[in-house]
Design a protein around this motif. Structure first.
Motif, short mmCIF file in Angstrom:
data_model
loop_
_atom_site.label_atom_id
_atom_site.label_comp_id
_atom_site.label_asym_id
_atom_site.label_seq_id
_atom_site.Cartn_x
_atom_site.Cartn_y
_atom_site.Cartn_z
N PRO A 1 3.55 -12.11 -8.20
CA PRO A 1 2.51 -11.26 -7.62
C PRO A 1 2.22 -10.05 -8.52
CG PRO A 1 4.57 -11.05 -6.39
CD PRO A 1 4.77 -12.11 -7.42
N ILE A 2 0.99 -9.60 -8.49
CA ILE A 2 0.59 -8.43 -9.26
C ILE A 2 0.99 -7.19 -8.47
CG2 ILE A 2 -1.39 -7.14 -10.15
CD1 ILE A 2 -2.77 -9.87 -10.56
N GLU A 3 1.68 -6.28 -9.14
CA GLU A 3 2.10 -5.04 -8.49
C GLU A 3 0.86 -4.22 -8.13
OE1 GLU A 3 4.89 -1.18 -9.48
OE2 GLU A 3 4.18 -2.42 -11.12
N GLU A 4 0.87 -3.65 -6.94
CA GLU A 4 -0.24 -2.82 -6.50
C GLU A 4 0.29 -1.45 -6.10
OE1 GLU A 4 -3.51 -2.84 -2.93
OE2 GLU A 4 -3.13 -4.73 -3.97
N PRO B 1 -13.15 0.38 0.17
CA PRO B 1 -12.76 0.11 1.56
C PRO B 1 -11.51 -0.77 1.63
CG PRO B 1 -15.13 -0.13 1.30
CD PRO B 1 -14.55 0.04 -0.08
N GLY B 2 -10.58 -0.37 2.50
CA GLY B 2 -9.35 -1.12 2.69
C GLY B 2 -8.26 -0.82 1.68
N HIS B 3 -8.52 0.08 0.74
CA HIS B 3 -7.53 0.45 -0.29
C HIS B 3 -7.30 1.96 -0.23
CE1 HIS B 3 -7.38 -3.48 -2.28
NE2 HIS B 3 -8.64 -3.57 -1.90
N THR B 4 -6.27 2.34 0.51
CA THR B 4 -6.01 3.76 0.74
C THR B 4 -5.52 4.49 -0.51
OG1 THR B 4 -3.76 3.31 1.48
CG2 THR B 4 -5.49 3.38 3.17
N TYR C 1 -3.65 6.49 -6.65
CA TYR C 1 -2.24 6.15 -6.87
C TYR C 1 -2.21 5.06 -7.92
CZ TYR C 1 -0.07 8.66 -2.97
OH TYR C 1 0.43 9.62 -2.13
N LEU C 2 -1.23 5.12 -8.81
CA LEU C 2 -1.08 4.14 -9.87
C LEU C 2 0.26 3.43 -9.77
CD1 LEU C 2 -2.09 6.45 -12.87
CD2 LEU C 2 -3.58 4.84 -11.69
N THR C 3 0.36 2.29 -10.41
CA THR C 3 1.66 1.66 -10.62
C THR C 3 2.25 2.26 -11.89
OG1 THR C 3 0.78 -0.11 -12.02
CG2 THR C 3 0.83 -0.52 -9.62
N GLY C 4 3.51 2.03 -12.12
CA GLY C 4 4.13 2.51 -13.36
C GLY C 4 3.42 1.95 -14.58
#
Length: 158
Positions: free
Chosen positions: A10-13, A43-46, A68-71
């Protein structure tokens, strides 16, 4: 890890509620204009929030965005062709990147949390093609000033 397992991984989100990091009053103080409360830009992505200038269409409204970001998302632009240096005193690590046609962004790491701040403090939308190099530099400095002020407020909540 075998290649096929990596492809199916899975892709990290990034996670988090970006709209809870700032109030409209905090953004208004940094941007210098009244803004609406934060709104999820996807929409749907807080993890994506934008505060826009009151009474203006989104294309011309001055605004501030927090993501917000992933590492990995934090690390990738640090050394790319658009990296523009670090910023001391913000979180555990912070750096600037300049995206042509978009402007500066400030990415910040505090602990295991990664945030990107982007502002558009230019009245009437993006810099105009007729702007002189001095005008463009003035707008870039205003972007940085706004983004540092916003980052300082966000870091109080992280």
């Amino acid at each position: 890890m075998p290649l096929c397992a990596a492809v199916g991984a899975p892709i990290e989100e990034a996670t988090g509620d970006a709209c809870k990091l700032l109030t409209a009053a905090q953004v208004s103080a940094a941007l210098g204009v009244a803004v609406d409360e934060g709104d999820y830009s996807i929409p749907g992505h807080t993890q994506f929030c934008v505060w826009r200038e009151k009474g203006k269409e989104s294309g011309i409204a001055q605004n501030v965005q927090i993501h917000y970001l992933t590492g990995r998302q934090f690390e990738l632009p640090k050394t790319g062709p658009y990296a523009k240096g670090s910023e001391a005193g913000l979180g555990d690590e912070a750096y600037w990147a300049l995206t042509p046609g978009i402007g500066f962004t400030l990415s910040i790491k505090k602990g295991s949390t990664y945030i990107r701040v982007q502002s558009r403090p230019i009245p009437g939308g993006m810099a105009r093609r007729s702007d002189t190099p001095a005008d463009k530099e003035k707008w870039q400095e205003k972007e940085k000033t706004v983004e540092k002020a916003i980052a300082a407020e966000v870091l109080k909540k992280l």
